[in-house]
Design a protein around this motif. Structure first.
Motif, PDB file in Angstrom:
ATOM      1  N   SER A   1      45.892  47.943  69.097  1.00  0.00           N
ATOM      2  CA  SER A   1      45.523  48.421  69.579  1.00  0.00           C
ATOM      3  C   SER A   1      45.352  49.621  70.574  1.00  0.00           C
ATOM      4  O   SER A   1      47.280  50.278  70.071  1.00  0.00           O
ATOM      5  CB  SER A   1      45.079  47.245  71.631  1.00  0.00           C
ATOM      6  OG  SER A   1      46.126  47.235  72.164  1.00  0.00           O
TER       7      SER A   1
ATOM      8  N   GLN B   1      46.815  43.579  64.566  1.00  0.00           N
ATOM      9  CA  GLN B   1      45.998  44.222  64.010  1.00  0.00           C
ATOM     10  C   GLN B   1      46.605  45.380  65.772  1.00  0.00           C
ATOM     11  O   GLN B   1      47.150  44.152  66.449  1.00  0.00           O
ATOM     12  CB  GLN B   1      45.156  44.374  64.996  1.00  0.00           C
ATOM     13  CG  GLN B   1      43.599  45.588  65.518  1.00  0.00           C
ATOM     14  CD  GLN B   1      42.589  44.292  66.143  1.00  0.00           C
ATOM     15  OE1 GLN B   1      41.952  43.680  65.949  1.00  0.00           O
ATOM     16  NE2 GLN B   1      41.171  46.049  65.363  1.00  0.00           N
TER      17      GLN B   1
ATOM     18  N   TRP C   1      38.056  48.916  56.715  1.00  0.00           N
ATOM     19  CA  TRP C   1      38.734  48.744  57.283  1.00  0.00           C
ATOM     20  C   TRP C   1      39.253  47.620  56.080  1.00  0.00           C
ATOM     21  O   TRP C   1      38.966  46.913  55.151  1.00  0.00           O
ATOM     22  CB  TRP C   1      37.587  47.455  57.494  1.00  0.00           C
ATOM     23  CG  TRP C   1      37.559  47.877  59.533  1.00  0.00           C
ATOM     24  CD1 TRP C   1      36.220  48.340  59.861  1.00  0.00           C
ATOM     25  CD2 TRP C   1      38.261  47.611  60.584  1.00  0.00           C
ATOM     26  NE1 TRP C   1      36.155  48.885  60.954  1.00  0.00           N
ATOM     27  CE2 TRP C   1      37.463  48.345  61.679  1.00  0.00           C
ATOM     28  CE3 TRP C   1      39.636  47.288  60.920  1.00  0.00           C
ATOM     29  CZ2 TRP C   1      37.887  48.323  62.992  1.00  0.00           C
ATOM     30  CZ3 TRP C   1      39.922  46.932  61.953  1.00  0.00           C
ATOM     31  CH2 TRP C   1      38.750  47.609  63.740  1.00  0.00           C
TER      32      TRP C   1
ATOM     33  N   ASP D   1      43.990  47.459  60.836  1.00  0.00           N
ATOM     34  CA  ASP D   1      42.605  49.079  60.981  1.00  0.00           C
ATOM     35  C   ASP D   1      41.387  48.930  59.799  1.00  0.00           C
ATOM     36  O   ASP D   1      41.405  49.053  58.899  1.00  0.00           O
ATOM     37  CB  ASP D   1      43.813  49.949  61.209  1.00  0.00           C
ATOM     38  CG  ASP D   1      43.564  50.527  62.670  1.00  0.00           C
ATOM     39  OD1 ASP D   1      42.010  51.244  62.895  1.00  0.00           O
ATOM     40  OD2 ASP D   1      44.336  51.059  63.663  1.00  0.00           O
ATOM     41  N   LYS D   2      41.011  50.821  60.944  1.00  0.00           N
ATOM     42  CA  LYS D   2      39.862  51.195  59.672  1.00  0.00           C
ATOM     43  C   LYS D   2      40.497  52.307  58.984  1.00  0.00           C
ATOM     44  O   LYS D   2      40.915  53.456  59.807  1.00  0.00           O
ATOM     45  CB  LYS D   2      38.245  51.770  60.225  1.00  0.00           C
ATOM     46  CG  LYS D   2      38.002  52.252  59.104  1.00  0.00           C
ATOM     47  CD  LYS D   2      36.327  52.595  60.064  1.00  0.00           C
ATOM     48  CE  LYS D   2      35.100  53.402  59.088  1.00  0.00           C
ATOM     49  NZ  LYS D   2      34.466  53.278  59.705  1.00  0.00           N
TER      50      LYS D   2
ATOM     51  N   GLN E   1      45.927  55.671  66.350  1.00  0.00           N
ATOM     52  CA  GLN E   1      46.386  56.746  65.519  1.00  0.00           C
ATOM     53  C   GLN E   1      47.956  57.097  65.409  1.00  0.00           C
ATOM     54  O   GLN E   1      47.887  57.609  66.493  1.00  0.00           O
ATOM     55  CB  GLN E   1      45.551  57.769  66.753  1.00  0.00           C
ATOM     56  CG  GLN E   1      44.002  56.750  66.775  1.00  0.00           C
ATOM     57  CD  GLN E   1      42.353  57.465  67.742  1.00  0.00           C
ATOM     58  OE1 GLN E   1      43.421  59.113  68.190  1.00  0.00           O
ATOM     59  NE2 GLN E   1      41.296  57.655  67.677  1.00  0.00           N
TER      60      GLN E   1
ATOM     61  N   MET F   1      43.554  56.576  61.113  1.00  0.00           N
ATOM     62  CA  MET F   1      43.555  54.760  62.050  1.00  0.00           C
ATOM     63  C   MET F   1      42.191  55.547  62.892  1.00  0.00           C
ATOM     64  O   MET F   1      42.779  56.703  63.680  1.00  0.00           O
ATOM     65  CB  MET F   1      44.651  54.569  61.617  1.00  0.00           C
ATOM     66  CG  MET F   1      45.312  54.670  60.325  1.00  0.00           C
ATOM     67  SD  MET F   1      47.326  54.058  60.943  1.00  0.00           S
ATOM     68  CE  MET F   1      46.785  52.299  61.762  1.00  0.00           C
ATOM     69  N   SER F   2      41.572  54.209  62.872  1.00  0.00           N
ATOM     70  CA  SER F   2      40.744  54.314  64.115  1.00  0.00           C
ATOM     71  C   SER F   2      40.907  53.891  65.760  1.00  0.00           C
ATOM     72  O   SER F   2      40.283  54.290  66.701  1.00  0.00           O
ATOM     73  CB  SER F   2      39.346  53.542  63.467  1.00  0.00           C
ATOM     74  OG  SER F   2      39.529  52.880  63.680  1.00  0.00           O
ATOM     75  N   THR F   3      42.028  52.831  65.255  1.00  0.00           N
ATOM     76  CA  THR F   3      42.755  52.478  66.821  1.00  0.00           C
ATOM     77  C   THR F   3      44.354  52.863  66.451  1.00  0.00           C
ATOM     78  O   THR F   3      44.728  53.423  67.909  1.00  0.00           O
ATOM     79  CB  THR F   3      42.827  50.892  65.970  1.00  0.00           C
ATOM     80  OG1 THR F   3      41.085  50.266  66.035  1.00  0.00           O
ATOM     81  CG2 THR F   3      42.770  50.041  67.922  1.00  0.00           C
TER      82      THR F   3
END
Length: 476
Positions: free
Chosen positions: A65, A63, A130, A86-87, A107, A103-105
């Protein structure tokens, strides 16, 4: 392990988990339903400190951030390949005939999905999933997927994807499993699945808690709940369902909520089963955007809205929650007047509410060792999909066969029946409903609608709302 827990494990297998263990070891960087899924994968033979550490190590390794975006880019530049947790969501660009990836996190720009992924995982096209995505980097000048087009800026391809949340469930098995539970045990299982210790609550309090799930299973229903801070009003929307969305601070625009005309992009109510406006008490002075409220008037009455010259529809529910001031004695009569902005306490707006949930009757969830469940429950992601599937079920015919509402106008009738339908879906998904359950649900639903009528009367003095709702069985 209690008897009902043994039945749960026997009926649901790996979808039943030790909720105490997974909640005490929740991984904060991902939603609870993802955390439970990953912990369940590593703890298939039992959740231990070692399996929790393995799950945490997996997440830390994959993951990235927003602050670590540079590290992910460097990895792609150096190694041309990266596996990322990620989502992921796919949007089809019709003009370019491309499947663009969001991608939600992390990007990243210029991400294209392998054509097969949208077919293999169609939910990627809806609200995103996810999972662990394998990204391949094609530097500028390199041919992308054996195509002859120019690659001037570099392209990233999502070439493989492994969901880390359930994609398929058997709703029929869920219905069949319900037949093996007594009603009390089934309710206790639902409360435990929500993450709470059922032993702390009486039946009425359990009914209040379960009402929070009604917008997740019943289409086009609109509710409000107010209570002290820390009673979990928002928790289940953030952590239980992948199909719900929380608007923090209740600040949102028309384009975000309904439809973005310039981008031709659907808003939240076109993407989710329920949208929750959080902390509406904190926007008492400035209020929710007037244009949003005006659109909600029509949407809450007809499940349709206008954007530009086009009328659109949705079955998304609306939930509004807020905190009761702690510095003064609570008076239900003054509730809406003290908490809601004038735009939200008009007769036209409030009459569209199906019911008012009395969250003020619930105690604060303060001591983890007391408040959080110590029992088994359903895996959050599995339960999320069950709730979503229950929206397709129709309990209105059953209600029409057995229940008459007295003193109710059309909106009263609609609101009460939607609450009843939602509660019956939760309590009796197998459709075996006796008069005792019908009476329990009918009494509660009528009360929640009656609270709305009382509030409108307190605010307006309009005698049309000074009515007493009741119900009876049709054969009486």
């Amino acid at each position: 392990m209690e008897k009902w827990e043994s039945i749960l494990v026997d009926q649901f297998g790996s979808a039943a988990v030790n909720k105490q263990a997974v909640l005490e070891n929740k991984i904060e960087s991902v939603p609870r339903y993802v955390s439970e899924y990953i912990i369940g994968v590593y703890g298939v033979d039992g959740i231990t400190r070692a399996t929790i550490d393995e799950a945490c190590d997996f997440i830390r390794a994959h993951q990235f951030s927003g602050q670590q975006l540079g590290l992910l880019k460097q990895k792609l530049v150096d190694e041309f390949l990266a596996k990322v947790l990620d989502k992921f969501k796919i949007e089809i660009d019709i003009k370019k005939n491309e499947n663009k990836v969001l991608m939600s996190t992390a990007q990243l720009p210029n991400i294209i999905a392998s054509p097969s992924l949208a077919k293999e995982y169609p939910r990627l096209l809806v609200d995103g999933v996810w999972g662990l995505g394998e990204l391949r980097y094609y530097p500028p000048g390199y041919h992308f997927m054996n195509e002859d087009r120019e690659n001037k800026e570099g392209i990233i391809e999502l070439q493989k994807f492994k969901p880390l949340q359930l994609s398929d469930i058997s709703f029929e098995l869920y219905q069949q499993a319900r037949q093996t539970f007594e009603l009390e045990s089934w309710i206790n299982m639902l409360i435990s699945t929500m993450g709470l210790n059922y032993q702390n609550y009486e039946l009425r309090e359990k009914m209040i808690l379960l009402t929070r799930l009604v917008p997740m299973v019943e289409e086009s229903i609109f509710l409000m709940e107010f209570g002290p801070p820390g009673t979990g009003k928002t928790y289940c929307y953030d952590n239980i369902s992948a199909h719900s969305r929380v608007i923090s601070g209740s600040s949102i625009s028309e384009a975000q909520l309904f439809y973005n005309l310039p981008r031709r992009a659907p808003g939240l109510i076109m993407q989710y089963d329920v949208v929750l406006f959080d902390e509406v008490d904190k926007v008492k002075n400035r209020g929710i955007d007037e244009n949003v409220v005006n659109k909600l008037y029509k949407y809450m009455a007809s499940s349709t809205f206008d954007r530009g010259e086009v009328e659109m529809s949705s079955t998304c529910g609306i939930m509004m929650v807020g905190n009761i001031p702690s510095e003064q004695e609570f008076q239900e009569k003054l509730l809406f007047e003290e908490i809601l902005h004038p735009r939200l306490r008009t007769e036209a707006f409030l009459s569209r509410l199906a019911g008012l949930i009395p969250g003020w009757e619930l105690a604060t969830i303060d001591k983890r060792d007391v408040s959080i469940t110590r029992h088994y429950g359903l895996m959050a992601d599995y339960f999320s999909e069950i709730l979503h599937e229950l929206r397709r079920e129709n309990f209105q015919t059953l209600l029409n066969q057995h229940i008459d509402l007295l003193g109710a106008n059309i909106r009263d009738d609609d609101g009460v029946r939607k609450i009843m339908s939602g509660m019956l879906k939760l309590l009796c998904p197998h459709r075996q409903v006796d008069q005792e359950v019908l009476a329990l649900v009918a009494d509660f639903a009528v009360e929640l609608r009656q609270k709305v009528l009382n509030q409108i009367f307190f605010l307006t003095g309009n005698s049309n709302y000074e009515v007493k709702l009741s119900w009876r069985f049709k054969d009486e």
